[in-house]
Design a protein around this motif. Structure first.
Motif, PDB file in Angstrom:
ATOM      1  N   MET A   1      -6.241  -5.036  -5.864  1.00  0.00           N
ATOM      2  CA  MET A   1      -6.225  -3.685  -6.423  1.00  0.00           C
ATOM      3  C   MET A   1      -6.408  -2.672  -5.292  1.00  0.00           C
ATOM      4  O   MET A   1      -7.340  -2.772  -4.496  1.00  0.00           O
ATOM      5  CB  MET A   1      -7.350  -3.527  -7.454  1.00  0.00           C
ATOM      6  N   THR A   2      -5.502  -1.697  -5.240  1.00  0.00           N
ATOM      7  CA  THR A   2      -5.575  -0.687  -4.193  1.00  0.00           C
ATOM      8  C   THR A   2      -6.746   0.252  -4.428  1.00  0.00           C
ATOM      9  O   THR A   2      -6.993   0.702  -5.559  1.00  0.00           O
ATOM     10  CB  THR A   2      -4.265   0.129  -4.153  1.00  0.00           C
ATOM     11  N   ASP A   3      -7.472   0.549  -3.356  1.00  0.00           N
ATOM     12  CA  ASP A   3      -8.597   1.488  -3.428  1.00  0.00           C
ATOM     13  C   ASP A   3      -8.036   2.899  -3.341  1.00  0.00           C
ATOM     14  O   ASP A   3      -7.744   3.410  -2.250  1.00  0.00           O
ATOM     15  CB  ASP A   3      -9.569   1.214  -2.272  1.00  0.00           C
ATOM     16  N   THR A   4      -7.884   3.540  -4.491  1.00  0.00           N
ATOM     17  CA  THR A   4      -7.245   4.863  -4.530  1.00  0.00           C
ATOM     18  C   THR A   4      -8.079   5.935  -3.841  1.00  0.00           C
ATOM     19  O   THR A   4      -7.541   6.953  -3.406  1.00  0.00           O
ATOM     20  CB  THR A   4      -6.975   5.288  -5.984  1.00  0.00           C
ATOM     21  N   THR A   5      -9.389   5.718  -3.729  1.00  0.00           N
ATOM     22  CA  THR A   5     -10.225   6.739  -3.099  1.00  0.00           C
ATOM     23  C   THR A   5      -9.868   6.927  -1.621  1.00  0.00           C
ATOM     24  O   THR A   5     -10.109   7.992  -1.046  1.00  0.00           O
ATOM     25  CB  THR A   5     -11.716   6.358  -3.203  1.00  0.00           C
ATOM     26  N   LEU A   6      -9.279   5.893  -1.012  1.00  0.00           N
ATOM     27  CA  LEU A   6      -8.875   6.008   0.393  1.00  0.00           C
ATOM     28  C   LEU A   6      -7.739   7.001   0.595  1.00  0.00           C
ATOM     29  O   LEU A   6      -7.553   7.534   1.684  1.00  0.00           O
ATOM     30  CB  LEU A   6      -8.449   4.635   0.926  1.00  0.00           C
ATOM     31  N   PHE A   7      -6.964   7.238  -0.466  1.00  0.00           N
ATOM     32  CA  PHE A   7      -5.762   8.061  -0.345  1.00  0.00           C
ATOM     33  C   PHE A   7      -5.880   9.441  -0.981  1.00  0.00           C
ATOM     34  O   PHE A   7      -5.003  10.287  -0.796  1.00  0.00           O
ATOM     35  CB  PHE A   7      -4.570   7.336  -0.979  1.00  0.00           C
ATOM     36  N   GLN A   8      -6.942   9.656  -1.732  1.00  0.00           N
ATOM     37  CA  GLN A   8      -7.086  10.928  -2.423  1.00  0.00           C
ATOM     38  C   GLN A   8      -7.062  12.104  -1.446  1.00  0.00           C
ATOM     39  O   GLN A   8      -7.737  12.090  -0.416  1.00  0.00           O
ATOM     40  CB  GLN A   8      -8.391  10.961  -3.224  1.00  0.00           C
ATOM     41  N   ASP A   9      -6.233  13.094  -1.774  1.00  0.00           N
ATOM     42  CA  ASP A   9      -6.136  14.352  -1.014  1.00  0.00           C
ATOM     43  C   ASP A   9      -5.527  14.177   0.374  1.00  0.00           C
ATOM     44  O   ASP A   9      -5.595  15.091   1.201  1.00  0.00           O
ATOM     45  CB  ASP A   9      -7.509  15.027  -0.882  1.00  0.00           C
ATOM     46  N   LYS A  10      -4.957  13.034   0.655  1.00  0.00           N
ATOM     47  CA  LYS A  10      -4.275  12.856   1.939  1.00  0.00           C
ATOM     48  C   LYS A  10      -2.844  13.370   1.838  1.00  0.00           C
ATOM     49  O   LYS A  10      -2.242  13.423   0.765  1.00  0.00           O
ATOM     50  CB  LYS A  10      -4.303  11.394   2.377  1.00  0.00           C
ATOM     51  N   THR A  11      -2.282  13.715   2.988  1.00  0.00           N
ATOM     52  CA  THR A  11      -0.917  14.234   3.047  1.00  0.00           C
ATOM     53  C   THR A  11      -0.047  13.277   3.860  1.00  0.00           C
ATOM     54  O   THR A  11      -0.538  12.555   4.726  1.00  0.00           O
ATOM     55  CB  THR A  11      -0.882  15.619   3.694  1.00  0.00           C
ATOM     56  N   ALA A  12       1.239  13.308   3.586  1.00  0.00           N
ATOM     57  CA  ALA A  12       2.152  12.384   4.266  1.00  0.00           C
ATOM     58  C   ALA A  12       3.478  13.063   4.574  1.00  0.00           C
ATOM     59  O   ALA A  12       3.897  13.998   3.871  1.00  0.00           O
ATOM     60  CB  ALA A  12       2.396  11.140   3.412  1.00  0.00           C
ATOM     61  N   VAL A  13       4.129  12.596   5.624  1.00  0.00           N
ATOM     62  CA  VAL A  13       5.518  12.954   5.902  1.00  0.00           C
ATOM     63  C   VAL A  13       6.321  11.655   5.916  1.00  0.00           C
ATOM     64  O   VAL A  13       5.833  10.599   6.329  1.00  0.00           O
ATOM     65  CB  VAL A  13       5.693  13.701   7.243  1.00  0.00           C
ATOM     66  N   TYR A  14       7.561  11.770   5.455  1.00  0.00           N
ATOM     67  CA  TYR A  14       8.458  10.621   5.388  1.00  0.00           C
ATOM     68  C   TYR A  14       9.726  10.956   6.176  1.00  0.00           C
ATOM     69  O   TYR A  14      10.334  12.009   5.968  1.00  0.00           O
ATOM     70  CB  TYR A  14       8.815  10.303   3.935  1.00  0.00           C
ATOM     71  N   TYR A  15      10.096  10.061   7.056  1.00  0.00           N
ATOM     72  CA  TYR A  15      11.299  10.281   7.869  1.00  0.00           C
ATOM     73  C   TYR A  15      12.177   9.042   7.771  1.00  0.00           C
ATOM     74  O   TYR A  15      11.725   7.923   8.063  1.00  0.00           O
ATOM     75  CB  TYR A  15      10.922  10.545   9.330  1.00  0.00           C
ATOM     76  N   THR A  16      13.417   9.255   7.332  1.00  0.00           N
ATOM     77  CA  THR A  16      14.327   8.133   7.114  1.00  0.00           C
ATOM     78  C   THR A  16      15.579   8.297   7.954  1.00  0.00           C
ATOM     79  O   THR A  16      16.171   9.368   8.001  1.00  0.00           O
ATOM     80  CB  THR A  16      14.733   8.038   5.631  1.00  0.00           C
ATOM     81  N   LEU A  17      15.973   7.222   8.602  1.00  0.00           N
ATOM     82  CA  LEU A  17      17.220   7.197   9.353  1.00  0.00           C
ATOM     83  C   LEU A  17      18.144   6.169   8.719  1.00  0.00           C
ATOM     84  O   LEU A  17      17.694   5.148   8.192  1.00  0.00           O
ATOM     85  CB  LEU A  17      16.973   6.837  10.824  1.00  0.00           C
ATOM     86  N   GLY A  18      19.458   6.443   8.774  1.00  0.00           N
ATOM     87  CA  GLY A  18      20.409   5.426   8.349  1.00  0.00           C
ATOM     88  C   GLY A  18      20.962   5.601   6.955  1.00  0.00           C
ATOM     89  O   GLY A  18      21.224   6.709   6.498  1.00  0.00           O
ATOM     90  N   CYS A  19      21.090   4.494   6.237  1.00  0.00           N
ATOM     91  CA  CYS A  19      21.894   4.396   5.023  1.00  0.00           C
ATOM     92  C   CYS A  19      21.155   4.883   3.772  1.00  0.00           C
ATOM     93  O   CYS A  19      19.948   5.124   3.779  1.00  0.00           O
ATOM     94  CB  CYS A  19      22.341   2.949   4.834  1.00  0.00           C
ATOM     95  N   LYS A  20      21.920   4.976   2.677  1.00  0.00           N
ATOM     96  CA  LYS A  20      21.354   5.385   1.397  1.00  0.00           C
ATOM     97  C   LYS A  20      20.305   4.391   0.912  1.00  0.00           C
ATOM     98  O   LYS A  20      19.353   4.765   0.226  1.00  0.00           O
ATOM     99  CB  LYS A  20      22.465   5.517   0.356  1.00  0.00           C
ATOM    100  N   LEU A  21      20.490   3.132   1.262  1.00  0.00           N
ATOM    101  CA  LEU A  21      19.511   2.120   0.881  1.00  0.00           C
ATOM    102  C   LEU A  21      18.154   2.434   1.497  1.00  0.00           C
ATOM    103  O   LEU A  21      17.116   2.330   0.840  1.00  0.00           O
ATOM    104  CB  LEU A  21      19.993   0.738   1.304  1.00  0.00           C
ATOM    105  N   ASN A  22      18.146   2.835   2.780  1.00  0.00           N
ATOM    106  CA  ASN A  22      16.896   3.220   3.429  1.00  0.00           C
ATOM    107  C   ASN A  22      16.243   4.394   2.714  1.00  0.00           C
ATOM    108  O   ASN A  22      15.020   4.433   2.520  1.00  0.00           O
ATOM    109  CB  ASN A  22      17.142   3.576   4.898  1.00  0.00           C
TER     110      ASN A  22
END
Length: 447
Positions: A1-22
């Motif tokens: 079970m993932t500990d959701t408290t570790l992720f609360q209020d955190k921010t993320a950026v996502y960068y994808t290169l390549g195909c539609k599948l990626n």
């Protein structure tokens, strides 16, 4: 079970290169993290987490991956940096030695990205750093993904991996053997997309025509099942190998109201000698027959074609054969790629290397031919009224969308019409964005 408290209020950026599948896979990760309380970082905001999904189809792609990693590490100091995807699988040591990278995940491991990230966040940079990849023979899992991110379209991953091992390609080494989800599971995902308001689904994969290796089913049985899902107005089939594009599939698309008259078929070369050097599984005559079959049943279908120039062994005479073949072929658009040397591929054993400047000349030649074909295709439709699925643009900008046969259309902005299908009269060609300007003939929205 993932500990959701570790992720609360955190921010993320996502960068994808390549195909539609990626892009589909990155979007699925983004959705998982959002459910755990992670939000996308705002422009200019320092992110806590950086997810980079990489491509390795060419040497240029490798370089872009390294540049992207360096850039994100610099922009988000102290962030947890996770690099996954094809480049991570093929060059894990190179990626791991880039300053700021915490986790390198291969093709088999990236399905568990959130679990690896959870441990990293829990123990910190020093203890959580690591490289996790599997050998080719152990890349067996199929990780489902049906996501739209910020787009109108949903992208449904139906297949992964490839068994073809073309002489120039590293994808089978990066993605593993062909495998797929079941028809039943994919139909369930399409139903969920419909429930979330999805109007269009693009079927993605590495070699989608090879669907069924894992389950004993067929790609035709999949599209027949998806065609019965209520609520989805449009499906598009992404790139499909010509030898796997059966007449039965073409006939089904022609008879379907939901599967759009839009095909993307990799040719790579119109010269049979080069196709043999590439270890492709068809010849130019088979390819021409497939195009003819489509045109017989769907005269206005959009047919996009992948073609590679400057591969080892492509003499000037062989290129000229490809050019003449494409000139006479009734297709809509050419996606032109210059051959890139890939370590470990069989193509490196082939004599006759094409100089970079000649690759560029050949590429420009075919791109010019592509422009001519696409504009002629668009011109045939000026004055017609066709249904267009509109997408939300930036505020104040014109709206764009696609006809069933993939003509990109621009209409005046109207926020009410986002993700709706409306009838549009197609007018003049707009060279600034390669669209047909259109006028909505009725604001009555189709669902």
């Amino acid at each position: 079970m993932t500990d959701t408290t570790l992720f609360q209020d955190k921010t993320a950026v996502y960068y994808t290169l390549g195909c539609k599948l990626n892009f589909a896979e990155t979007s699925a990760v983004g959705r998982q993290l959002k459910e755990l309380g992670v939000r996308v970082a705002r422009k200019g905001e320092k992110a806590d987490i950086c997810i980079i999904n990489t491509c390795s189809v060419t040497e240029v792609a490798d370089r872009k991956c390294r540049q992207a990693i360096h850039k994100l590490v610099k922009q988000h100091p102290g962030a947890y940096v996770v690099v996954a995807g094809c480049y991570a699988q093929l060059q894990p040591d190179t990626v791991a030695h880039i300053d700021g990278v915490d986790l390198v995940l291969g093709a088999e491991e990236k399905k568990d990205l959130v679990n690896y990230l959870e441990r990293l966040v829990r123990v910190g940079h020093a203890q959580g750093k690591g490289t996790h990849t599997s050998p080719l023979k152990d890349i067996r899992s199929f990780a489902p993904s049906c996501s739209r991110g910020d787009r109108t379209r949903f992208f449904l991953k139906v297949q992964d991996g490839c068994d073809y091992f073309c002489s120039y390609c590293t994808i089978p080494f990066a993605r593993g053997r062909s495998r797929n989800g079941s028809v039943e599971s994919l139909v369930e995902q399409a139903c969920r997309a419909a429930g979330e308001g999805g109007k269009e689904i693009v079927l993605t994969g590495v070699n989608i025509g090879d669907f069924g290796k894992s389950t004993g089913e067929s790609f035709l049985s999949l599209v027949e099942a998806l065609d019965r899902v209520e609520g989805i107005a449009r499906y598009r089939i992404s790139s499909i190998e010509p030898d796997l594009l059966s007449d039965e599939l073409i006939e089904f698309v022609a008879s379907s109201e939901r599967f759009m008259p839009h095909f993307h078929i990799p040719l790579q070369s119109g010269c049979d000698e080069v196709l043999r050097l590439m270890r492709r599984r068809y010849d130019s005559a088979l390819f021409a027959r497939k195009v003819e079959k489509i045109r017989q049943l769907m005269p206005d279908a959009f047919i996009g074609v992948d073609v590679m120039v400057g591969t080892r062994g492509e003499t000037p005479e062989y290129f000229e054969r490809t050019r003449r073949f494409l000139e006479e072929l009734d297709v809509t658009q050419l996606h032109v790629f210059s051959y890139s040397e890939r370590p470990g591929t069989q193509a490196l054993k082939i004599d006759h290397v094409v100089p970079p400047e000649e690759k560029h000349r050949r590429s420009q030649c075919l791109l010019s031919l592509s422009d001519t074909k696409t504009r002629a295709f668009y011109a045939r439709h000026i004055g017609r009224v066709l249904p267009v699925l509109l997408e939300r643009p930036k505020p104040g900008m014109p709206m764009h969308g696609f006809t069933p046969n993939y003509i990109r259309v621009r209409v005046p902005y109207d926020d009410r019409l986002d993700n709706h299908i409306v009838n549009v009269r197609l007018e003049k060609f707009s060279p600034e964005d390669d669209t047909l300007a259109g006028q909505i003939v009725s604001e009555e929205k189709q669902t």
